[in-house]
Structure formats: C-alpha cells, structure tokens
Design a protein around this motif. Structure first.
Motif, PDB file in Angstrom:
ATOM      1  N   TYR A 298      50.208  65.192  38.552  1.00 35.13           N
ATOM      2  CA  TYR A 298      50.997  66.272  38.420  1.00 35.13           C
ATOM      3  C   TYR A 298      52.352  65.949  38.888  1.00 35.13           C
ATOM      4  O   TYR A 298      53.401  66.818  38.496  1.00 35.13           O
ATOM      5  CB  TYR A 298      50.509  67.356  39.694  1.00 35.13           C
ATOM      6  CG  TYR A 298      49.399  68.093  39.299  1.00 35.13           C
ATOM      7  CD1 TYR A 298      49.349  69.035  38.426  1.00 35.13           C
ATOM      8  CD2 TYR A 298      47.981  67.911  39.864  1.00 35.13           C
ATOM      9  CE1 TYR A 298      48.230  69.783  38.106  1.00 35.13           C
ATOM     10  CE2 TYR A 298      47.077  68.519  39.848  1.00 35.13           C
ATOM     11  CZ  TYR A 298      47.199  69.574  38.606  1.00 35.13           C
ATOM     12  OH  TYR A 298      45.853  70.440  38.230  1.00 35.13           O
ATOM     13  N   ALA A 299      52.569  64.714  39.352  1.00 38.20           N
ATOM     14  CA  ALA A 299      54.182  64.470  39.574  1.00 38.20           C
ATOM     15  C   ALA A 299      54.648  63.986  38.179  1.00 38.20           C
ATOM     16  O   ALA A 299      55.867  64.232  38.123  1.00 38.20           O
ATOM     17  CB  ALA A 299      54.101  63.077  40.518  1.00 38.20           C
ATOM     18  N   ILE A 300      54.013  63.558  37.157  1.00 37.24           N
ATOM     19  CA  ILE A 300      54.437  63.370  36.031  1.00 37.24           C
ATOM     20  C   ILE A 300      54.520  64.677  35.178  1.00 37.24           C
ATOM     21  O   ILE A 300      55.648  64.857  34.413  1.00 37.24           O
ATOM     22  CB  ILE A 300      53.436  62.420  35.256  1.00 37.24           C
ATOM     23  CG1 ILE A 300      53.573  60.961  35.738  1.00 37.24           C
ATOM     24  CG2 ILE A 300      53.858  62.160  33.936  1.00 37.24           C
ATOM     25  CD1 ILE A 300      54.600  60.319  35.933  1.00 37.24           C
ATOM     26  N   ASP A 301      53.698  65.476  35.184  1.00 39.97           N
ATOM     27  CA  ASP A 301      53.625  66.876  34.261  1.00 39.97           C
ATOM     28  C   ASP A 301      53.001  67.999  35.470  1.00 39.97           C
ATOM     29  O   ASP A 301      51.935  67.947  35.603  1.00 39.97           O
ATOM     30  CB  ASP A 301      52.869  66.831  33.117  1.00 39.97           C
ATOM     31  CG  ASP A 301      52.836  68.099  32.481  1.00 39.97           C
ATOM     32  OD1 ASP A 301      53.659  68.987  32.918  1.00 39.97           O
ATOM     33  OD2 ASP A 301      52.068  68.301  31.544  1.00 39.97           O
ATOM     34  N   PRO A 302      54.017  68.576  36.048  1.00 45.97           N
ATOM     35  CA  PRO A 302      53.777  69.521  37.206  1.00 45.97           C
ATOM     36  C   PRO A 302      52.726  70.613  36.438  1.00 45.97           C
ATOM     37  O   PRO A 302      51.661  71.351  37.141  1.00 45.97           O
ATOM     38  CB  PRO A 302      54.832  70.545  37.408  1.00 45.97           C
ATOM     39  CG  PRO A 302      55.935  69.384  37.384  1.00 45.97           C
ATOM     40  CD  PRO A 302      55.569  68.529  35.990  1.00 45.97           C
ATOM     41  N   SER A 303      52.506  70.917  35.166  1.00 47.42           N
ATOM     42  CA  SER A 303      51.618  71.831  34.701  1.00 47.42           C
ATOM     43  C   SER A 303      50.288  71.400  34.518  1.00 47.42           C
ATOM     44  O   SER A 303      49.327  72.024  34.352  1.00 47.42           O
ATOM     45  CB  SER A 303      52.235  72.403  33.119  1.00 47.42           C
ATOM     46  OG  SER A 303      52.160  71.106  32.317  1.00 47.42           O
ATOM     47  N   GLY A 304      50.305  69.836  34.550  1.00 46.81           N
ATOM     48  CA  GLY A 304      49.047  69.248  34.232  1.00 46.81           C
ATOM     49  C   GLY A 304      48.300  69.126  32.806  1.00 46.81           C
ATOM     50  O   GLY A 304      47.499  68.552  32.377  1.00 46.81           O
ATOM     51  N   GLU A 305      49.254  69.643  32.014  1.00 45.69           N
ATOM     52  CA  GLU A 305      48.872  69.792  30.539  1.00 45.69           C
ATOM     53  C   GLU A 305      49.027  68.285  29.696  1.00 45.69           C
ATOM     54  O   GLU A 305      47.962  67.849  29.147  1.00 45.69           O
ATOM     55  CB  GLU A 305      49.592  70.700  29.503  1.00 45.69           C
ATOM     56  CG  GLU A 305      49.440  72.424  30.115  1.00 45.69           C
ATOM     57  CD  GLU A 305      50.363  73.347  29.070  1.00 45.69           C
ATOM     58  OE1 GLU A 305      50.896  72.848  28.388  1.00 45.69           O
ATOM     59  OE2 GLU A 305      49.902  74.350  29.591  1.00 45.69           O
ATOM     60  N   ALA A 306      50.053  67.783  30.084  1.00 44.12           N
ATOM     61  CA  ALA A 306      50.290  66.451  29.516  1.00 44.12           C
ATOM     62  C   ALA A 306      49.184  65.080  30.333  1.00 44.12           C
ATOM     63  O   ALA A 306      49.054  64.280  29.584  1.00 44.12           O
ATOM     64  CB  ALA A 306      51.736  65.861  29.319  1.00 44.12           C
TER      65      ALA A 306
END
Length: 340
Positions: A298-306
C-alpha cells in the motif's frame, strides 16, 4: 567450349612463326568456336589450329600481344589488333572464373573464422571477463570496493548520518530483515531516492525513508527489494561495466583498483533506474524475513491495484503473529539519526 557471340566473325592479321628460330610471316587469324585458326594470307590454307583455352599470353599488358599455343610450345603469334586481343582475354577470364579454386574456399573459411574470432574478442570477451572478475572477488575486496563507492557518493550526498543509538538500531534492523551477517545499513542525508545496494552488501538509505511516518514494515520491504535487485544484478559487475575493461583486467590480475577507478561513479549510481522485482520473489523474501508484505504494497500504491499480488499473497495476511520489525525505541533512534 562455345564461342562468344560477339566475336563469331572476328578476324585480324598477325605475325606467326612455327619455331623459335623460324622466319616470321604475316598470317590471317580467325577467332573460331574453340580454336584460333592461323591461315596463310595468300593461299588461305590453314597453317595451325590453336586451342583457345590453351593459349598462353607471353607478354601480359604489352602491345603488340605475343601468344603461344601452350606453355612449352615453340610457335609464336604476334597480334596488334585490340579487338582480337580483347576476345582472347575474355575467353581466358571466363575459363578462369569457371575453374574450381580450392584455395579460395580455404581462404573464405579462414576469413570467416577470423571474423568470428574478432567478434568474440570485441563483443563477448569483454563482458565475460568483467563477469568473471566480479564473480571471483573475495568478500573483503568487494567490501573495499563498496567503501570506495561510498566515499565517492559523499561528494554528492554528504557523509552517512551517524549517532550511536541510530547505528545500533540500523544494525538490529539489518539482522532482523536481511539476516545475520548479510550487510549493514547506512543513511545518507541527501541525493538518494531509494535504498540501493553497494558492492560488498551494504545498503544505503535515503534520509526521507528513515524519517518516514510509515510503519517499519514499509522500510523492511524496501530493504528486501534492494537486496533482490542486488541478487539480480551484482553491484560489483555494474561498477566494472561502468569503469571499463582495463579496470576489470587490472583488478583480475593484480587484485587492485587505481585511485581514480571509482571516481565519478556516484552520478551513475544515484541516477540508474531501479530494476523491477518480481512479485513472487518479493513475497518469498517477505515470508523468509517474517515480515508482512501488505504495508509495503500500500505504500507503493495506495490503491493496491499495482501491488495486488503482494497483498493477496501476503504470507501473514491471516494475521499470524510475527516478531516486530523494530522496537519503538529503535524506530525512534533511526528516525533521528540524521538530526543527532
């Protein structure tokens, strides 16, 4: 042999003698299908028939041309007509072109072999030598090279941040996440965008990562990703690729680097794009380290999609108990390492 179509009606005069000591006489020379017919100019009776393929030029490149019916023949024919000379020359060139040339095959094979060898020397050997040099270096030499790179980085980033409490906390973080004896952690005050691995195993961290409000599991994920990148692409090999073949050869043969061999590498080290890390490998590293991967994802992509693969495959998604990455005191010590 078939006559050349453009010379089927070719005739010229010439001077012929039947023996080396014989008197030369004027003759009519007729270019035939397979022979050169030499005839008396008065009676038109044939005096000789020379095989066109067997004719030998006695004075190449000179005028008038001198010919003989063979290498050891006593007869001799002098021709001054350019067209007749050209016709005989063309016949000989065609015959030569059609004749097998075993030597040419050998020469061609030799040239091909030399070309392949040169290609290996130019394109394969340098990379292979650099890779071999990086592979056989002992740990002490790799660590020494890492220290040189760190010193060069200091031109742009400043010296690593240091407090006794912060260094001790970094050492415990390295042992907890990477394993005992698998590298030390250093925090650089500026100029660094993400954790990167130095030759020898040390990992340098940006100050912003140390001072982040994110949980320690996020920093642990960055460390694991940096270690996997170093496993994929040896930092020593990357340095030697930059430094060049001469540096690698000197290191291989003497075990030493020149004083300026690393100078200037900092710019490349700091700006090189980060290689992607396979999610499967990263999940395995999280599992081995006993760290949940979801906070990092989630730190890398807050949406969690990637980073959905890291979330769904989190080895501790079910909430299984894990040893804390850092104690609160150690986390505070790391966050203050650059302000001490």
């Amino acid at each position: 042999m078939t006559a050349l179509p453009e010379y089927q009606r070719l005739e010229s005069t010439g001077l012929w003698r039947s023996a080396p000591e014989g008197q030369r006489r004027e003759v009519l020379v007729v270019f035939g299908d397979a022979t050169l017919v030499i005839s008396d100019t008065r009676t038109m009776s044939a005096l000789a028939h020379w095989s066109l393929p067997a004719i030998v030029r006695l004075n190449p490149g000179k005028r008038p041309a001198l010919y003989a019916p063979g290498a050891d023949a006593g007869e001799e024919l002098e021709i001054g007509d350019d067209t007749m000379i050209a016709a005989i020359g063309k016949v000989h060139r065609l015959i030569e072109a059609r004749r097998p040339h075993p030597g040419r095959l050998r020469q061609g094979l030799l040239a091909a072999f030399v070309a392949v060898l040169l290609a290996l020397l130019l394109f394969w050997l340098p990379g292979a030598l650099v890779a071999h040099t990086a592979k056989i270096l002992p740990a002490a030499k790799r660590d020494d090279i890492g220290s040189r790179v760190l010193a060069d980085l200091g031109r742009l980033t400043g010296a690593p941040c240091s407090t006794p409490e912060g260094e001790a906390a970094l050492a415990r973080l390295a042992t907890r996440v990477l394993g005992a004896g698998r590298g030390a952690l250093l925090v650089l005050p500026t100029g660094l965008d993400a954790p990167r691995s130095l030759p020898g195993g040390r990992i340098v961290l940006p100050r912003t990562f140390a001072e982040s409000d994110a949980p320690p599991e996020v920093l642990a994920g960055h460390l694991l990703a940096a270690r996997l990148r170093a496993d994929q692409a040896d930092p020593v090999r990357e340095l030697l690729d930059w430094a060049g073949l001469a540096t690698a050869l000197r290191l291989l043969t003497t075990g030493e680097l020149s004083d300026g061999a690393v100078h200037g590498y900092a710019e490349t080290f700091l700006t090189a794009p980060l290689a992607p890390v396979r999610a499967e490998a990263l999940v395995g590293a999280f599992a081995e380290a006993g760290v949940p991967s979801t906070p990092y994802a989630y730190a890398i992509d807050p949406s969690g999609e990637a980073t959905l693969a890291l979330i769904e495959a989190d080895p501790f998604r079910s909430g299984a108990a894990t040893e804390p990455v850092l104690s609160d005191g150690d986390w505070v010590a790391i966050q203050g390492i650059c302000s001490g």
